[in-house]
Design a protein around this motif. Structure first.
Motif, PDB file in Angstrom:
ATOM      1  N   ASN A  59      53.790  -3.729  51.238  1.00  0.00           N
ATOM      2  CA  ASN A  59      53.667  -4.350  49.923  1.00  0.00           C
ATOM      3  C   ASN A  59      52.236  -4.147  49.425  1.00  0.00           C
ATOM      4  OD1 ASN A  59      55.415  -5.586  48.002  1.00  0.00           O
ATOM      5  ND2 ASN A  59      54.289  -7.494  48.230  1.00  0.00           N
ATOM      6  N   ASP A  60      51.715  -5.069  48.692  1.00  0.00           N
ATOM      7  CA  ASP A  60      50.426  -4.913  48.027  1.00  0.00           C
ATOM      8  C   ASP A  60      49.296  -4.674  49.036  1.00  0.00           C
ATOM      9  OD1 ASP A  60      48.706  -4.785  45.904  1.00  0.00           O
ATOM     10  OD2 ASP A  60      49.039  -6.840  45.214  1.00  0.00           O
ATOM     11  N   ALA A  61      48.217  -4.055  48.568  1.00  0.00           N
ATOM     12  CA  ALA A  61      47.034  -3.798  49.386  1.00  0.00           C
ATOM     13  C   ALA A  61      45.816  -3.749  48.479  1.00  0.00           C
ATOM     14  CB  ALA A  61      47.180  -2.488  50.156  1.00  0.00           C
ATOM     15  N   ALA A  62      44.634  -3.891  49.080  1.00  0.00           N
ATOM     16  CA  ALA A  62      43.389  -3.837  48.323  1.00  0.00           C
ATOM     17  C   ALA A  62      42.291  -3.278  49.213  1.00  0.00           C
ATOM     18  CB  ALA A  62      43.005  -5.234  47.822  1.00  0.00           C
ATOM     19  N   VAL A  63      41.287  -2.679  48.583  1.00  0.00           N
ATOM     20  CA  VAL A  63      40.142  -2.148  49.315  1.00  0.00           C
ATOM     21  C   VAL A  63      38.999  -3.153  49.232  1.00  0.00           C
ATOM     22  CG1 VAL A  63      38.487  -0.255  49.506  1.00  0.00           C
ATOM     23  CG2 VAL A  63      40.857   0.219  48.862  1.00  0.00           C
ATOM     24  N   ALA A  64      38.483  -3.529  50.394  1.00  0.00           N
ATOM     25  CA  ALA A  64      37.396  -4.508  50.491  1.00  0.00           C
ATOM     26  C   ALA A  64      36.064  -3.875  50.121  1.00  0.00           C
ATOM     27  CB  ALA A  64      37.350  -5.066  51.908  1.00  0.00           C
ATOM     28  N   PRO A  65      35.035  -4.698  49.905  1.00  0.00           N
ATOM     29  CA  PRO A  65      33.722  -4.144  49.551  1.00  0.00           C
ATOM     30  C   PRO A  65      33.179  -3.140  50.560  1.00  0.00           C
ATOM     31  CG  PRO A  65      33.777  -6.487  49.052  1.00  0.00           C
ATOM     32  CD  PRO A  65      35.060  -6.176  49.764  1.00  0.00           C
ATOM     33  N   ASP A  66      33.563  -3.254  51.847  1.00  0.00           N
ATOM     34  CA  ASP A  66      33.066  -2.315  52.859  1.00  0.00           C
ATOM     35  C   ASP A  66      33.895  -1.043  52.956  1.00  0.00           C
ATOM     36  OD1 ASP A  66      35.384  -3.185  54.085  1.00  0.00           O
ATOM     37  OD2 ASP A  66      34.428  -3.689  56.002  1.00  0.00           O
ATOM     38  N   GLY A  67      34.910  -0.887  52.087  1.00  0.00           N
ATOM     39  CA  GLY A  67      35.728   0.313  52.084  1.00  0.00           C
ATOM     40  C   GLY A  67      36.933   0.264  52.995  1.00  0.00           C
ATOM     41  N   SER A  68      37.175  -0.860  53.656  1.00  0.00           N
ATOM     42  CA  SER A  68      38.374  -1.000  54.483  1.00  0.00           C
ATOM     43  C   SER A  68      39.570  -1.356  53.608  1.00  0.00           C
ATOM     44  CB  SER A  68      38.175  -2.059  55.567  1.00  0.00           C
ATOM     45  OG  SER A  68      37.864  -3.323  55.002  1.00  0.00           O
ATOM     46  N   LEU A  69      40.760  -1.015  54.101  1.00  0.00           N
ATOM     47  CA  LEU A  69      41.998  -1.312  53.380  1.00  0.00           C
ATOM     48  C   LEU A  69      42.649  -2.536  54.000  1.00  0.00           C
ATOM     49  CD1 LEU A  69      44.080  -0.184  51.199  1.00  0.00           C
ATOM     50  CD2 LEU A  69      45.342   0.687  53.192  1.00  0.00           C
ATOM     51  N   TRP A  70      42.935  -3.545  53.163  1.00  0.00           N
ATOM     52  CA  TRP A  70      43.634  -4.745  53.607  1.00  0.00           C
ATOM     53  C   TRP A  70      45.049  -4.638  53.061  1.00  0.00           C
ATOM     54  CZ3 TRP A  70      40.861  -9.473  55.465  1.00  0.00           C
ATOM     55  CH2 TRP A  70      39.563  -9.159  55.882  1.00  0.00           C
ATOM     56  N   ALA A  71      45.979  -4.324  53.948  1.00  0.00           N
ATOM     57  CA  ALA A  71      47.326  -3.934  53.554  1.00  0.00           C
ATOM     58  C   ALA A  71      48.349  -4.967  54.020  1.00  0.00           C
ATOM     59  CB  ALA A  71      47.665  -2.566  54.132  1.00  0.00           C
ATOM     60  N   TRP A 127      38.396  -9.793  46.066  1.00  0.00           N
ATOM     61  CA  TRP A 127      37.130 -10.375  46.499  1.00  0.00           C
ATOM     62  C   TRP A 127      36.290 -10.815  45.302  1.00  0.00           C
ATOM     63  CZ3 TRP A 127      39.909  -6.851  49.026  1.00  0.00           C
ATOM     64  CH2 TRP A 127      40.092  -7.043  50.424  1.00  0.00           C
ATOM     65  N   SER A 128      35.484 -11.853  45.520  1.00  0.00           N
ATOM     66  CA  SER A 128      34.559 -12.316  44.498  1.00  0.00           C
ATOM     67  C   SER A 128      33.495 -11.245  44.254  1.00  0.00           C
ATOM     68  CB  SER A 128      33.900 -13.623  44.949  1.00  0.00           C
ATOM     69  OG  SER A 128      33.199 -13.430  46.175  1.00  0.00           O
ATOM     70  N   PRO A 129      32.794 -11.310  43.125  1.00  0.00           N
ATOM     71  CA  PRO A 129      31.802 -10.269  42.825  1.00  0.00           C
ATOM     72  C   PRO A 129      30.748 -10.087  43.915  1.00  0.00           C
ATOM     73  CG  PRO A 129      32.271 -11.527  40.850  1.00  0.00           C
ATOM     74  CD  PRO A 129      32.984 -12.231  41.972  1.00  0.00           C
ATOM     75  N   ASP A 130      30.378 -11.156  44.621  1.00  0.00           N
ATOM     76  CA  ASP A 130      29.387 -11.024  45.691  1.00  0.00           C
ATOM     77  C   ASP A 130      30.015 -10.721  47.047  1.00  0.00           C
ATOM     78  OD1 ASP A 130      30.499 -13.451  46.449  1.00  0.00           O
ATOM     79  OD2 ASP A 130      28.686 -14.635  46.086  1.00  0.00           O
ATOM     80  N   ARG A 148      33.679  -8.751  57.100  1.00  0.00           N
ATOM     81  CA  ARG A 148      34.765  -8.199  57.914  1.00  0.00           C
ATOM     82  C   ARG A 148      35.837  -9.238  58.188  1.00  0.00           C
ATOM     83  NH1 ARG A 148      34.570  -5.110  63.821  1.00  0.00           N
ATOM     84  NH2 ARG A 148      36.841  -5.192  64.165  1.00  0.00           N
ATOM     85  N   HIS A 149      35.428 -10.453  58.546  1.00  0.00           N
ATOM     86  CA  HIS A 149      36.382 -11.491  58.920  1.00  0.00           C
ATOM     87  C   HIS A 149      36.529 -12.523  57.806  1.00  0.00           C
ATOM     88  CE1 HIS A 149      34.651 -10.007  62.789  1.00  0.00           C
ATOM     89  NE2 HIS A 149      35.937  -9.930  63.079  1.00  0.00           N
ATOM     90  N   VAL A 150      37.680 -13.222  57.806  1.00  0.00           N
ATOM     91  CA  VAL A 150      37.888 -14.320  56.869  1.00  0.00           C
ATOM     92  C   VAL A 150      38.146 -15.610  57.648  1.00  0.00           C
ATOM     93  CG1 VAL A 150      38.672 -12.957  54.909  1.00  0.00           C
ATOM     94  CG2 VAL A 150      40.337 -13.652  56.638  1.00  0.00           C
ATOM     95  N   THR A 151      37.626 -16.706  57.104  1.00  0.00           N
ATOM     96  CA  THR A 151      37.780 -18.022  57.720  1.00  0.00           C
ATOM     97  C   THR A 151      37.914 -19.065  56.621  1.00  0.00           C
ATOM     98  OG1 THR A 151      35.362 -18.288  57.769  1.00  0.00           O
ATOM     99  CG2 THR A 151      36.410 -17.445  59.782  1.00  0.00           C
ATOM    100  N   GLY A 152      38.254 -20.283  57.008  1.00  0.00           N
ATOM    101  CA  GLY A 152      38.227 -21.411  56.070  1.00  0.00           C
ATOM    102  C   GLY A 152      39.269 -21.341  54.977  1.00  0.00           C
ATOM    103  N   ALA A 157      40.764  -7.328  27.112  1.00  0.00           N
ATOM    104  CA  ALA A 157      41.133  -8.645  27.653  1.00  0.00           C
ATOM    105  C   ALA A 157      39.981  -9.319  28.385  1.00  0.00           C
ATOM    106  CB  ALA A 157      42.334  -8.511  28.602  1.00  0.00           C
ATOM    107  N   GLY A 158      39.054  -8.546  28.930  1.00  0.00           N
ATOM    108  CA  GLY A 158      37.952  -9.106  29.706  1.00  0.00           C
ATOM    109  C   GLY A 158      37.066  -7.993  30.219  1.00  0.00           C
ATOM    110  N   LYS A 159      36.401  -8.250  31.327  1.00  0.00           N
ATOM    111  CA  LYS A 159      35.514  -7.249  31.932  1.00  0.00           C
ATOM    112  C   LYS A 159      35.774  -7.214  33.423  1.00  0.00           C
ATOM    113  CE  LYS A 159      32.026  -4.343  32.332  1.00  0.00           C
ATOM    114  NZ  LYS A 159      32.101  -2.963  31.831  1.00  0.00           N
ATOM    115  N   GLY A 160      36.258  -6.077  33.912  1.00  0.00           N
ATOM    116  CA  GLY A 160      36.606  -5.968  35.323  1.00  0.00           C
ATOM    117  C   GLY A 160      35.436  -5.562  36.187  1.00  0.00           C
ATOM    118  N   LEU A 161      35.688  -5.548  37.488  1.00  0.00           N
ATOM    119  CA  LEU A 161      34.728  -5.094  38.476  1.00  0.00           C
ATOM    120  C   LEU A 161      35.098  -3.684  38.925  1.00  0.00           C
ATOM    121  CD1 LEU A 161      34.536  -8.216  40.815  1.00  0.00           C
ATOM    122  CD2 LEU A 161      32.657  -7.324  39.435  1.00  0.00           C
ATOM    123  N   ALA A 162      34.093  -2.843  39.137  1.00  0.00           N
ATOM    124  CA  ALA A 162      34.363  -1.536  39.712  1.00  0.00           C
ATOM    125  C   ALA A 162      34.899  -1.736  41.127  1.00  0.00           C
ATOM    126  CB  ALA A 162      33.088  -0.710  39.755  1.00  0.00           C
TER     127      ALA A 162
END
Length: 285
Positions: free
Chosen positions: A102-114, A152-155, A177-181, A274-279
């Protein structure tokens, strides 16, 4: 909440069974989008109007640009690489009977979260996994029903995530790399549909497509609803900013399960300005 009316346009008139995954490919100046159940990867150049369609051998949940050219594909049986010369190879092959991508996204470090899900949408049948360019895989979540929007958030310090049947947008702390909370960021009320794909804009606001909700919503970084884009067809699947200045919101839609689909169901829609996206980063592999 703003009362501004947003006017949509039909970018590509189509009859996608399950349109999904809009992604702006900045290097090529085009939008990539999918028909998951039609096994099609589509591209659209909004300047020239040029379109391409590639039929895949399996249901395809996501297609993202790679840093070295070509695409990374989240397919039914795993994650694969499509090179610029159209050659195909598996990065991680892991077929599971009854399960699809199903859906996937590329993280800021270039990894794929699928993400994955079972065809019958059984609770706990899906996963969210992190893939790097060398093919290493790490399961992040292993108790998912319908893994959907991730961003991911802009930062880069927060990750937003949707498991659609929960009716929630969750947020995690992200250390690179990791997610918590894990905690609830926003909830979709009964009768308003189910959260599906999402994108995060330059202000840190979260835009969410509502399956069976005929709308895209924007939530501020503190989780407050502040914009609603109403659309004429109920099955809104995902959204992403595109165009040279990342101000046009592209929206995918689906026809699957609709007895009398609206004429734009299955089409790629766009809301200019509609707005302003992030690269978005490319997959580092």
């Amino acid at each position: 909440m703003t009362s501004k009316t947003y006017a949509y346009e039909v970018a590509v008139r189509a009859e996608a069974v399950l349109g999904e995954g809009p992604t702006w490919d900045a290097a090529a100046g085009r939008l990539i989008w999918l028909d998951i159940l039609g096994a099609r990867v589509n591209t659209y150049d909004p300047v020239s109007g040029h379109r391409t369609v590639r039929v895949t051998d399996q249901h395809v949940g996501a297609a993202k640009p790679r840093a070295g050219g070509g695409l990374v594909l989240n397919l039914r049986d795993g994650v694969a690489l499509l090179d610029a010369d159209d050659s195909f190879r598996w990065l991680h092959h892991e077929p599971v009977p009854g399960r699809r991508a199903n859906d996937a996204a590329v993280a800021p470090d270039g990894s794929l979260w699928a993400g994955t899900m079972r065809y019958d949408e059984a609770p706990g049948g899906g996963t969210l996994s992190r893939f790097t360019g060398d093919g290493s895989a790490e399961t992040v979540l292993d108790d998912v029903a319908v893994s959907n929007g991730t961003g991911w958030s802009p930062d880069g310090r927060l990750m937003y995530y949707i498991d659609s049947p929960t009716r929630r947008i969750d947020v995690f702390d992200h250390d690179g790399r990791h997610v918590t909370g894990r905690r609830v960021f926003a909830e979709i009320e009964e009768g308003a549909g189910f959260p599906d794909g999402l994108t995060v804009d330059a202000d840190g606001c979260v835009w969410v497509a509502l399956w069976d909700g005929a709308a895209v919503r924007r939530y501020t970084p503190d989780g407050a609803l502040d914009r609603v884009i109403s659309l004429p067809t109920p099955r809104i699947t995902a959204c992403a900013f595109g165009g040279a200045d990342l101000t046009d919101l592209y929206i995918t839609t689906a026809r699957v399960g609709l007895d009398a689909p609206h004429p734009v169901a299955g089409s790629l829609l766009v809301v200019p300005g509609a707005g302003k996206g992030l690269a978005q980063p490319a997959f580092a592999g």
